[in-house]
Design a protein around this motif. Structure first.
Motif, mmCIF file in Angstrom:
data_model
loop_
_atom_site.group_PDB
_atom_site.id
_atom_site.type_symbol
_atom_site.label_atom_id
_atom_site.label_comp_id
_atom_site.label_asym_id
_atom_site.label_seq_id
_atom_site.Cartn_x
_atom_site.Cartn_y
_atom_site.Cartn_z
ATOM 1 N N LEU A 1 0.875 -1.175 0.000
ATOM 2 C CA LEU A 1 0.000 0.000 0.000
ATOM 3 C C LEU A 1 0.906 1.217 0.000
ATOM 4 C CD1 LEU A 1 -2.919 1.040 0.135
ATOM 5 C CD2 LEU A 1 -2.689 1.072 2.625
ATOM 6 N N THR A 2 1.215 1.697 -1.176
ATOM 7 C CA THR A 2 2.241 2.716 -1.335
ATOM 8 C C THR A 2 1.888 3.650 -2.474
ATOM 9 O OG1 THR A 2 4.579 3.071 -1.893
ATOM 10 C CG2 THR A 2 3.534 1.100 -2.778
ATOM 11 N N LEU A 3 2.430 4.849 -2.426
ATOM 12 C CA LEU A 3 2.272 5.778 -3.542
ATOM 13 C C LEU A 3 3.483 5.751 -4.467
ATOM 14 C CD1 LEU A 3 4.197 8.377 -2.559
ATOM 15 C CD2 LEU A 3 2.230 8.735 -1.073
ATOM 16 N N GLN A 4 4.467 4.893 -4.167
ATOM 17 C CA GLN A 4 5.633 4.737 -5.032
ATOM 18 C C GLN A 4 5.343 3.609 -6.029
ATOM 19 O OE1 GLN A 4 9.475 2.956 -3.694
ATOM 20 N NE2 GLN A 4 10.343 4.964 -4.120
ATOM 21 N N HIS A 5 4.765 3.954 -7.149
ATOM 22 C CA HIS A 5 4.304 2.979 -8.124
ATOM 23 C C HIS A 5 5.363 2.737 -9.192
ATOM 24 C CE1 HIS A 5 -0.129 4.079 -7.012
ATOM 25 N NE2 HIS A 5 0.531 3.506 -6.031
ATOM 26 N N ASP A 6 6.508 2.194 -8.760
ATOM 27 C CA ASP A 6 7.626 1.985 -9.664
ATOM 28 C C ASP A 6 8.080 3.354 -10.188
ATOM 29 O OD1 ASP A 6 9.566 0.771 -11.233
ATOM 30 O OD2 ASP A 6 8.218 -0.715 -12.060
ATOM 31 N N LEU A 7 8.638 3.399 -11.394
ATOM 32 C CA LEU A 7 9.034 4.675 -12.002
ATOM 33 C C LEU A 7 7.818 5.257 -12.717
ATOM 34 C CD1 LEU A 7 12.422 3.473 -13.529
ATOM 35 C CD2 LEU A 7 12.167 5.070 -11.619
ATOM 36 N N VAL A 8 7.120 6.179 -12.066
ATOM 37 C CA VAL A 8 5.878 6.668 -12.653
ATOM 38 C C VAL A 8 5.807 8.191 -12.719
ATOM 39 C CG1 VAL A 8 4.594 6.679 -10.473
ATOM 40 C CG2 VAL A 8 3.357 6.375 -12.629
ATOM 41 N N TYR A 9 6.348 8.900 -11.745
ATOM 42 C CA TYR A 9 6.087 10.338 -11.654
ATOM 43 C C TYR A 9 6.793 11.147 -12.735
ATOM 44 C CZ TYR A 9 3.624 9.249 -7.408
ATOM 45 O OH TYR A 9 2.720 8.729 -6.522
ATOM 46 N N ALA A 10 7.998 10.743 -13.137
ATOM 47 C CA ALA A 10 8.661 11.446 -14.245
ATOM 48 C C ALA A 10 7.846 11.290 -15.521
ATOM 49 C CB ALA A 10 10.078 10.907 -14.442
ATOM 50 N N ASN A 11 7.294 10.104 -15.739
ATOM 51 C CA ASN A 11 6.464 9.876 -16.923
ATOM 52 C C ASN A 11 5.147 10.647 -16.837
ATOM 53 O OD1 ASN A 11 8.191 8.125 -18.310
ATOM 54 N ND2 ASN A 11 7.499 6.359 -17.136
ATOM 55 N N LEU A 12 4.576 10.725 -15.650
ATOM 56 C CA LEU A 12 3.322 11.472 -15.491
ATOM 57 C C LEU A 12 3.525 12.965 -15.762
ATOM 58 C CD1 LEU A 12 1.722 9.831 -12.319
ATOM 59 C CD2 LEU A 12 1.044 9.528 -14.710
ATOM 60 N N ILE A 13 4.626 13.504 -15.280
ATOM 61 C CA ILE A 13 4.900 14.918 -15.555
ATOM 62 C C ILE A 13 5.048 15.150 -17.048
ATOM 63 C CG2 ILE A 13 6.640 16.739 -15.296
ATOM 64 C CD1 ILE A 13 7.097 15.742 -12.449
ATOM 65 N N LYS A 14 5.727 14.243 -17.717
ATOM 66 C CA LYS A 14 5.936 14.383 -19.160
ATOM 67 C C LYS A 14 4.605 14.307 -19.916
ATOM 68 C CE LYS A 14 9.481 12.306 -20.820
ATOM 69 N NZ LYS A 14 10.431 11.269 -21.293
ATOM 70 N N GLN A 15 3.712 13.405 -19.497
ATOM 71 C CA GLN A 15 2.442 13.225 -20.210
ATOM 72 C C GLN A 15 1.369 14.220 -19.804
ATOM 73 O OE1 GLN A 15 0.798 9.261 -21.106
ATOM 74 N NE2 GLN A 15 2.467 8.411 -19.894
ATOM 75 N N PHE A 16 1.286 14.524 -18.490
ATOM 76 C CA PHE A 16 0.144 15.277 -17.979
ATOM 77 C C PHE A 16 0.514 16.611 -17.343
ATOM 78 C CE2 PHE A 16 -1.137 10.781 -17.816
ATOM 79 C CZ PHE A 16 -2.339 10.841 -18.496
ATOM 80 N N GLY A 17 1.804 16.861 -17.121
ATOM 81 C CA GLY A 17 2.211 18.085 -16.455
ATOM 82 C C GLY A 17 2.326 17.905 -14.948
ATOM 83 N N ARG A 18 3.002 18.859 -14.319
ATOM 84 C CA ARG A 18 3.284 18.757 -12.885
ATOM 85 C C ARG A 18 2.015 18.689 -12.049
ATOM 86 N NH1 ARG A 18 2.536 21.848 -8.879
ATOM 87 N NH2 ARG A 18 3.811 21.762 -6.970
ATOM 88 N N ASP A 19 1.032 19.543 -12.334
ATOM 89 C CA ASP A 19 -0.157 19.614 -11.495
ATOM 90 C C ASP A 19 -0.920 18.295 -11.492
ATOM 91 O OD1 ASP A 19 0.490 22.191 -10.865
ATOM 92 O OD2 ASP A 19 -0.992 23.126 -12.193
ATOM 93 N N ASN A 20 -1.065 17.680 -12.646
ATOM 94 C CA ASN A 20 -1.771 16.405 -12.716
ATOM 95 C C ASN A 20 -0.966 15.278 -12.066
ATOM 96 O OD1 ASN A 20 -4.290 16.960 -13.990
ATOM 97 N ND2 ASN A 20 -3.217 17.264 -15.928
ATOM 98 N N ALA A 21 0.348 15.309 -12.215
ATOM 99 C CA ALA A 21 1.177 14.309 -11.541
ATOM 100 C C ALA A 21 1.015 14.420 -10.029
ATOM 101 C CB ALA A 21 2.638 14.474 -11.944
ATOM 102 N N LYS A 22 0.944 15.659 -9.544
ATOM 103 C CA LYS A 22 0.736 15.860 -8.109
ATOM 104 C C LYS A 22 -0.656 15.402 -7.692
ATOM 105 C CE LYS A 22 1.313 19.153 -4.344
ATOM 106 N NZ LYS A 22 0.146 18.622 -3.610
ATOM 107 N N THR A 23 -1.643 15.584 -8.555
ATOM 108 C CA THR A 23 -2.992 15.107 -8.254
ATOM 109 C C THR A 23 -3.005 13.597 -8.081
ATOM 110 O OG1 THR A 23 -4.063 16.945 -9.398
ATOM 111 C CG2 THR A 23 -5.346 14.924 -9.156
ATOM 112 N N TYR A 24 -2.287 12.882 -8.958
ATOM 113 C CA TYR A 24 -2.163 11.424 -8.845
ATOM 114 C C TYR A 24 -1.513 11.064 -7.512
ATOM 115 C CZ TYR A 24 -0.786 6.627 -10.057
ATOM 116 O OH TYR A 24 -0.609 5.261 -10.065
ATOM 117 N N PHE A 25 -0.437 11.757 -7.174
ATOM 118 C CA PHE A 25 0.248 11.536 -5.906
ATOM 119 C C PHE A 25 -0.687 11.790 -4.728
ATOM 120 C CE2 PHE A 25 2.301 14.013 -2.475
ATOM 121 C CZ PHE A 25 3.002 12.992 -1.852
ATOM 122 N N ASP A 26 -1.403 12.887 -4.747
ATOM 123 C CA ASP A 26 -2.284 13.239 -3.640
ATOM 124 C C ASP A 26 -3.400 12.206 -3.462
ATOM 125 O OD1 ASP A 26 -0.872 15.535 -3.040
ATOM 126 O OD2 ASP A 26 -2.163 16.854 -4.237
ATOM 127 N N ALA A 27 -3.972 11.723 -4.567
ATOM 128 C CA ALA A 27 -5.048 10.730 -4.486
ATOM 129 C C ALA A 27 -4.553 9.444 -3.843
ATOM 130 C CB ALA A 27 -5.611 10.450 -5.878
#
Length: 458
Positions: A70-96
């Motif tokens: 039960l973790t928010l560290q979903h492998d290598l995901v946040y660099a890819n999320l920023i590239k695809q969706f931008g910082r704000d959306n990557a943070k939204t994923y993290f916050d959820a």
């Protein structure tokens, strides 16, 4: 057939009946994994009349065959999320997902949950570069993490990326506890209840025992949301299979680890009734493309012995999970034109935190509460929802039997979903369909959909 550590060490099972009469409800949920049960809990707590339907036994599918992180560290995901969706959306994923972890920590009792650090590790310069990129993404989003070299594993590691104070859970005990409180809040759970027909225009479901459910809202919490529509799953969801082995071991790790290099490995320990268990996972591949799968268990068992110096495996199991095209699960209405039907799928092997996050998104939408993650997780962002709605319109909004038609062929049994020829899985002793991921037990009974009828082994 193989069984997971979690299913073997679950609480004593509660008895949930099969549906044997016509009923109505505010919200009907199809699927008794953690995502379905969490939806039932959140909505029943809000006072809605909730019914959950499970074709087998709750928590016996992907949840009961997970690694329990039960973790928010979903492998290598946040660099890819920023590239695809931008910082704000990557943070939204993290916050959820952070909210999901915090819910789990506040909800679990006893040994349903243990605190643990989540750690990515590299064994090559290329892997270390990936960790450095991910750390920069963490910094941009505001995720507290440490890039270093510390590791408890008997492996040579070049670098580690650590998020402290995460969690690992006993997913079945946790889910059983959540189900009990869902029922206490008023939800009704029915097992051994399979949906045979759907009339979404009239908002009616029909079961294999010919009972009807009249609903106001419908949440689809199965791997494949609508199995009757040919080609739908292939276009928007892919399925991966991975393997887990476990043995009792006096090797209590403070962290839960994932390698970023090849071969991909996940490592953790679990503490159940005073006994430590070591879990090693990996050997992933696209679902149902390999007939001889025992080699994956043998590889992991060999690593238990020669790398970790532990006894041979005591438990072994495999799991498969769909992925969406862009890393984010689907959670929400299928489209604006059909706002009362919700999808919840595509967890990409991170279904424990995402199950809770997606359930929160959907329950917030149903009760009218704002949720910042709703647009990010919306099923129609990739065209999935619109495609589904059009397919439903083409069938007059009435789905015929989910199994569709199938062509008889010689050789191995024919999958009752869409007529593909199954393959025998020696390691798990199952018949697996390479087309859409259905799995059948040795006797032909359904283990995992989208198929809804057993194999004809005659």
């Amino acid at each position: 057939m193989n069984n997971s550590l979690w299913l073997k060490t679950a609480y004593t099972r509660d008895s949930y009946p099969a549906l044997d009469k016509d009923i109505s409800c505010d919200v009907c949920i199809i699927g008794g994994g953690l995502s379905g049960i969490a939806n039932a809990y959140f909505l029943a707590k809000e006072g809605l009349d909730v019914v959950l339907l499970e074709k087998d036994e709750i928590l016996s599918g992907a949840t009961g065959n997970s690694t329990g992180k039960l973790t928010l560290q979903h492998d290598l995901v946040y660099a890819n999320l920023i590239k695809q969706f931008g910082r704000d959306n990557a943070k939204t994923y993290f916050d959820a997902n952070r909210e999901a972890v915090l819910f789990g920590k506040g909800f679990a009792i006893g040994d349903e949950l243990w605190d643990a650090n989540s750690i990515l590790f590299s064994q090559s310069k290329f892997g270390t570069k990936l960790l450095q990129d991910e750390k920069r993404a963490y910094d941009e989003i505001g995720i507290a993490a440490v890039l270093g070299r510390d590791s408890e594993l008997p492996l040579k590691t070049e670098a580690t990326l650590t998020i402290k104070d995460e969690a690992q859970i006993h997913p079945v005990r946790f889910g059983q506890h959540l189900a009990q409180l869902s029922v206490k809040a008023g939800a009704r759970i029915f097992e051994k209840t399979q949906i045979r027909l759907m009339d979404l225009k009239k908002r009616i479901l029909n079961t294999n025992s010919n009972n009807e459910i009249q609903f106001n809202k419908l949440i689809l919490c199965t791997h494949y949301p609508i199995a009757a529509l040919q080609g739908l799953q292939i276009l928007k969801l892919t399925v991966g299979r991975s393997y887990v082995v476990s043995t009792s071991a006096n090797m209590p790790l403070q962290g839960q680890y994932i390698s970023v290099d090849s071969p991909k490995r996940s490592v953790r320990t679990a503490f159940i009734d005073g006994q430590a268990h070591f879990l090693l996972s990996g050997e992933g591949h696209p679902a149902n493309v390999e007939k001889e799968t025992r080699i994956h268990y043998r590889t992991l068992d060999s690593e238990l012995k020669y790398v970790y110096h532990l006894d041979p495996l005591q438990y072994k199991w495999s799991a498969q999970d769909p992925s969406t095209p862009d890393l984010i699960p689907y959670a929400g209405p299928i489209s604006k034109s059909m706002p009362y039907v919700y999808l919840n799928t595509g967890f990409r092997k991170w279904g424990l935190s995402n199950s809770l996050a997606c359930a929160r998104i959907i329950s917030d939408q149903i009760i009218g509460r704002d949720n910042k993650a709703s647009s990010l997780y919306a099923p129609d962002r990739t065209g999935f929802g619109s495609f589904l709605v059009q397919a439903l319109k083409n069938t007059g909004l009435v789905l015929k039997e989910f199994t569709g038609g199938y062509i008889r062929r010689t050789g191995t049994p024919i999958c009752t979903h869409m007529g593909c020829r199954t393959k025998w899985n020696e390691a798990d002793e199952t018949w697996d369909c390479p087309c859409h991921g259905s799995r059948f037990r040795k006797d032909g009974s359904i283990l995992e959909g989208p198929a809804t009828k057993p194999l004809d082994l005659g």
